[in-house]
Design an enzyme around this catalytic site. Structure first.
Site, PDB file in Angstrom:
ATOM      1  N   CYS B  52      42.219 -19.340  42.505  1.00  0.00           N
ATOM      2  CA  CYS B  52      42.772 -18.075  43.010  1.00  0.00           C
ATOM      3  C   CYS B  52      44.292 -18.155  43.097  1.00  0.00           C
ATOM      4  CB  CYS B  52      42.187 -17.788  44.394  1.00  0.00           C
ATOM      5  SG  CYS B  52      43.062 -16.479  45.279  1.00  0.00           S
ATOM      6  N   CYS B  55      45.530 -17.920  47.069  1.00  0.00           N
ATOM      7  CA  CYS B  55      45.227 -18.903  48.116  1.00  0.00           C
ATOM      8  C   CYS B  55      46.474 -19.744  48.439  1.00  0.00           C
ATOM      9  CB  CYS B  55      44.085 -19.814  47.663  1.00  0.00           C
ATOM     10  SG  CYS B  55      42.438 -19.089  47.919  1.00  0.00           S
ATOM     11  N   ASP B  78      54.414 -10.023  40.824  1.00  0.00           N
ATOM     12  CA  ASP B  78      54.970 -10.687  39.639  1.00  0.00           C
ATOM     13  C   ASP B  78      54.994  -9.747  38.433  1.00  0.00           C
ATOM     14  OD1 ASP B  78      55.348 -13.217  40.968  1.00  0.00           O
ATOM     15  OD2 ASP B  78      53.174 -13.490  40.903  1.00  0.00           O
ATOM     16  N   HIS B 116      40.013 -17.187  51.463  1.00  0.00           N
ATOM     17  CA  HIS B 116      39.691 -16.466  50.233  1.00  0.00           C
ATOM     18  C   HIS B 116      38.456 -15.575  50.388  1.00  0.00           C
ATOM     19  CE1 HIS B 116      39.590 -16.003  45.841  1.00  0.00           C
ATOM     20  NE2 HIS B 116      38.299 -16.261  45.870  1.00  0.00           N
ATOM     21  N   ASN B 156      43.372  -1.929  47.281  1.00  0.00           N
ATOM     22  CA  ASN B 156      42.235  -1.768  46.377  1.00  0.00           C
ATOM     23  C   ASN B 156      41.286  -2.900  46.681  1.00  0.00           C
ATOM     24  OD1 ASN B 156      43.004   0.395  44.733  1.00  0.00           O
ATOM     25  ND2 ASN B 156      44.319  -0.946  43.505  1.00  0.00           N
ATOM     26  N   SER B 164      41.558  -7.212  41.032  1.00  0.00           N
ATOM     27  CA  SER B 164      41.323  -8.363  40.174  1.00  0.00           C
ATOM     28  C   SER B 164      41.048  -9.641  40.969  1.00  0.00           C
ATOM     29  CB  SER B 164      42.519  -8.555  39.242  1.00  0.00           C
ATOM     30  OG  SER B 164      43.726  -8.286  39.918  1.00  0.00           O
ATOM     31  N   HIS B 167      40.354 -12.196  47.082  1.00  0.00           N
ATOM     32  CA  HIS B 167      41.159 -12.682  48.206  1.00  0.00           C
ATOM     33  C   HIS B 167      41.756 -11.475  48.947  1.00  0.00           C
ATOM     34  CE1 HIS B 167      43.385 -16.259  49.920  1.00  0.00           C
ATOM     35  NE2 HIS B 167      43.803 -15.222  50.616  1.00  0.00           N
ATOM     36  N   HIS B 169      43.821  -8.787  50.267  1.00  0.00           N
ATOM     37  CA  HIS B 169      45.238  -8.446  50.102  1.00  0.00           C
ATOM     38  C   HIS B 169      45.394  -6.958  49.849  1.00  0.00           C
ATOM     39  CE1 HIS B 169      43.989  -8.508  45.888  1.00  0.00           C
ATOM     40  NE2 HIS B 169      45.113  -7.891  45.572  1.00  0.00           N
ATOM     41  N   GLN B 171      48.698  -3.846  48.777  1.00  0.00           N
ATOM     42  CA  GLN B 171      49.951  -3.698  48.052  1.00  0.00           C
ATOM     43  C   GLN B 171      50.853  -2.687  48.748  1.00  0.00           C
ATOM     44  OE1 GLN B 171      49.873  -3.582  43.740  1.00  0.00           O
ATOM     45  NE2 GLN B 171      47.647  -3.707  43.719  1.00  0.00           N
ATOM     46  N   HIS B 322      48.364   8.733  59.079  1.00  0.00           N
ATOM     47  CA  HIS B 322      46.905   8.721  58.870  1.00  0.00           C
ATOM     48  C   HIS B 322      46.562   7.851  57.673  1.00  0.00           C
ATOM     49  CE1 HIS B 322      48.353  12.011  56.268  1.00  0.00           C
ATOM     50  NE2 HIS B 322      47.304  11.767  55.514  1.00  0.00           N
ATOM     51  N   HIS B 324      43.613   7.174  54.475  1.00  0.00           N
ATOM     52  CA  HIS B 324      42.446   7.629  53.715  1.00  0.00           C
ATOM     53  C   HIS B 324      41.687   6.414  53.195  1.00  0.00           C
ATOM     54  CE1 HIS B 324      44.081  11.759  53.438  1.00  0.00           C
ATOM     55  NE2 HIS B 324      45.237  11.191  53.185  1.00  0.00           N
ATOM     56  N   PHE B 338      30.392   8.604  40.094  1.00  0.00           N
ATOM     57  CA  PHE B 338      31.374   8.705  39.017  1.00  0.00           C
ATOM     58  C   PHE B 338      32.063  10.044  39.130  1.00  0.00           C
ATOM     59  CE2 PHE B 338      28.492   5.506  37.388  1.00  0.00           C
ATOM     60  CZ  PHE B 338      29.336   4.624  36.725  1.00  0.00           C
ATOM     61  N   VAL B 340      33.811  12.064  37.039  1.00  0.00           N
ATOM     62  CA  VAL B 340      34.077  12.158  35.598  1.00  0.00           C
ATOM     63  C   VAL B 340      33.823  13.589  35.147  1.00  0.00           C
ATOM     64  CG1 VAL B 340      33.564   9.737  35.099  1.00  0.00           C
ATOM     65  CG2 VAL B 340      31.699  11.409  35.203  1.00  0.00           C
ATOM     66  N   GLU B 343      34.335  16.700  37.143  1.00  0.00           N
ATOM     67  CA  GLU B 343      35.373  16.365  38.122  1.00  0.00           C
ATOM     68  C   GLU B 343      36.745  16.238  37.474  1.00  0.00           C
ATOM     69  OE1 GLU B 343      32.367  15.137  38.011  1.00  0.00           O
ATOM     70  OE2 GLU B 343      31.528  15.083  40.029  1.00  0.00           O
TER      71      GLU B 343
END
Ligand SMILES: O=P(O)(O)O[C@H]1O[C@H](CO)[C@@H](O)[C@H](O)[C@H]1O
Ligand SMILES: O=P(O)(O)O[C@H]1O[C@H](CO)[C@@H](O)[C@H](O)[C@H]1O
Lengths: 374, 374
Positions: B52, B55, B78, B116, B156, B164, B167, B169, B171, B322, B324, B338, B340, B343
């Site tokens: 990872c 870590c 990065d 992790h 996410n 991806s 662990h 985290h 952003q 707030h 979401h 979905f 899609v 939508e």
């Protein structure tokens, strides 16, 4: 400081059709991908699958049996998202912030071809013309039913797009309101006309006015070299990666020679050219990563009911027929773009420029990698 | 004709925060699902994974080595989607329909915990408070940098959300423009204030005005029984499935007692209560399908720069902090919704009512099914 390079320097583009922005961060494709891989679409489908509820002669999940159809076949969705009237009307809003509105409509499924293993990319031009004829028929038929305001024709293709069956088919949801996205587009088309845009040599609408889409297509015709966004051009139709594309290989397909509000106004020659652009685009898509390329496709056209006098359209004089293709794949047949996190909370972001996407789509052949079958 | 039953009769709801509609088709959950299944999130993660790149002590894909951090750890992405100035400015639009704007900013990654195998749902309250403190610190630090207009904090979670790395985290993308969605929300918050809304007993803003979010939360407090949309309520915070939710188990989290423009204004007691609501919500999410529940989360708050005089905010007097949460799962740990086709081309559609979703989230325990670990 170096010069601005759209394929190096993050920037934001504006979509005049929807009024939304997209963040373009092309250098992002340099990052290594450790995330989820998608299953490849199966390439070993049967021509007739006894387990498929769309194949001719088979029984659907709702219990009905399909006829032994030989061209397209349309039926009402066994689990429709909309119901026909009479349906009860929601009570008045208990608070101005909690609005609900009634809605009714119909959901149809159009099977494109009896063969389970094909998709538009592998149908012959005459067969694609059957599909276009069926879209046109259903646009008129559903549009004639009381209270229908919009006929939304669309296709979800590929399991990564939530499509539950590879058998080639699309859907039609006809409803008593113009849904949000076409409604916003129509508003922006009208805004454009009213904004007294600069004079141009682009075709005007039937009513003598400038049109955002016709003007945009006309401008794109003049662009050459690395900046070119047009992917396919024939006598009547254009397929291009628009300046404001969100999905990696998003494409806008539209007739560019004259104002055409809906499928009903297409001449036979324009239908031929429509079948040609659909065939070539879907073949290029499949060839890009040598896979059955997943996408959602939607047809935007004039709302319902159609004007009584074809020479006058007081309600939607700016509607111009066009299709959006939004495919999720980004890097390969198994690595998609995720519109999540920042995209859901802030605004869409893309990882390659529309110009780069257009160049790649132009570069692939328009002969299908598996060879054309009827 | 029978009475209107929101869990039987399709209808459309309006989202006053974004100005968008959602089509509610609850009877649709009756259809059988033959589509794609998602891989379950792995439940056998190592506490420290040598492979990872997040870590402690490991090397990241960009080549840097992480310190042996013991709480949260923040570093610059990065492969950032935004670059710091100076970056060259796009040339003037070659045509009014092809607008590009310059944009700069920074992208940070916040690791929530050295372990992790954990996620917010399995962190202790003191640890969640470290994460909140780090969000607050970065909101202030990045907000102090020249030209920054918005600090978008988000997470996410889960491979089906394009994450991806399991662990824990999140952003932070800080940028020189207010991105589309928060910008639309702020516009609608202001519109609400200016619309002379009906008098109510809801808390007013610091500047003595009615506020859409405070008013909405206040109204929801009074709803009981099957109509209740509140999932979690503590002394300062509320988590609810809003009337206009799009994703099946979408949740809005907000402080409801008083006007709080951003993370900076939270008292210690309010931070405690914030950690409590985050812990209980994420535990309920995991318990719903007994899986590590995927979602995207975003924090919306006041744009930057912060007003010099805290008693006066001429620029964004209506901003109210707030969050979401938009999780994709619909039926089980492996069957997602979905968004899609219809939508993407027309408007969002949901398959169960917000009230049904709230009821199911209330019904699950707020003790984690794997038991709480620190
Ligand atoms: O930044 P990450 O985790 O590599 O990437 C993920 O989050 C980004 C921000 O929401 C998205 O644009 C990417 O599509 C997604 O894969
Ligand atoms: O109607 P289908 O193919 O069963 O369902 C699919 O398309 C619908 C319309 O785009 C979506 O709402 C569903 O989430 C998707 O799974």
């Amino acid at each position: 400081m170096s010069e601005f390079d759209p394929s190096e320097h993050p920037h934001r583009r504006y979509n005049p059709l929807t009024g939304e922005h997209v963040l373009v961060s092309p250098h992002r494709t340099k990052r290594p991908w450790h995330g989820q891989s998608e299953a490849s679409e199966s390439s070993s489908l049967l021509q007739h699958d006894p387990a498929c509820h769309l194949c001719p002669g088979n029984t659907r999940s709702g219990g009905h049996t399909n006829p032994r159809y030989s061209s397209t076949y349309t039926f009402s969705n066994d689990f429709p998202a909309l119901l026909s009237p009479p349906i009860p009307v929601p009570p008045a809003a208990p608070h101005p912030l909690l609005q609900a509105a009634p809605l009714h409509g119909k959901c149809d499924v159009i099977i494109f071809h009896p063969r389970h293993d094909l998709s538009i990319s592998r149908l012959s031009i005459p067969h694609i013309k059957h599909v276009i004829a069926e879209w046109t028929r259903i646009y008129i038929t559903r549009g004639d039913e009381p209270g229908i305001a919009y006929v939304q024709i669309f296709e979800n293709k590929g399991s990564i797009m939530g499509c539950s069956n590879p058998h080639p088919h699309g859907q039609v949801w006809s409803m008593s309101e113009v849904p949000s996205i076409p409604s916003t587009e129509l508003m922006n088309l009208t805004k454009y006309r009213l904004s007294s845009p600069p004079a141009s040599a682009a075709p005007l609408t039937t009513y003598g006015c400038p049109n955002l889409l016709l003007e945009y297509a006309f401008y794109e015709l003049g662009i050459t070299g690395d900046e070119r966004r047009v992917v396919i051009l024939n006598d009547h139709w254009m397929a291009l990666v628009p300046w404001w594309a969100v999905w990696p290989f998003e494409v806008l397909v539209l007739p560019y020679r004259r104002h055409i509000p809906s499928l009903c106004q297409l001449t036979e020659e324009e239908v031929d050219a429509f079948a040609d652009v659909l065939s070539r685009l879907t073949i290029k898509y499949d060839n890009l990563f040598e896979t059955s390329f997943a996408y959602s496709m939607g047809i935007h056209q004039r709302p319902i009911p159609l004007p009584k006098d074809v020479n006058r359209d007081d309600q939607y004089p700016d509607a111009h027929l066009h299709l959006h293709f939004t495919p999720p794949l980004l890097r390969s047949a198994t690595v998609r773009k995720f519109l999540v996190g920042f995209e859901l909370m802030a605004e869409p972001q893309r990882d390659l420029t529309p110009e780069q996407a257009a160049q790649r789509l132009r570069a692939v052949s328009d002969v299908h990698y598996l060879n054309k079958t009827d």
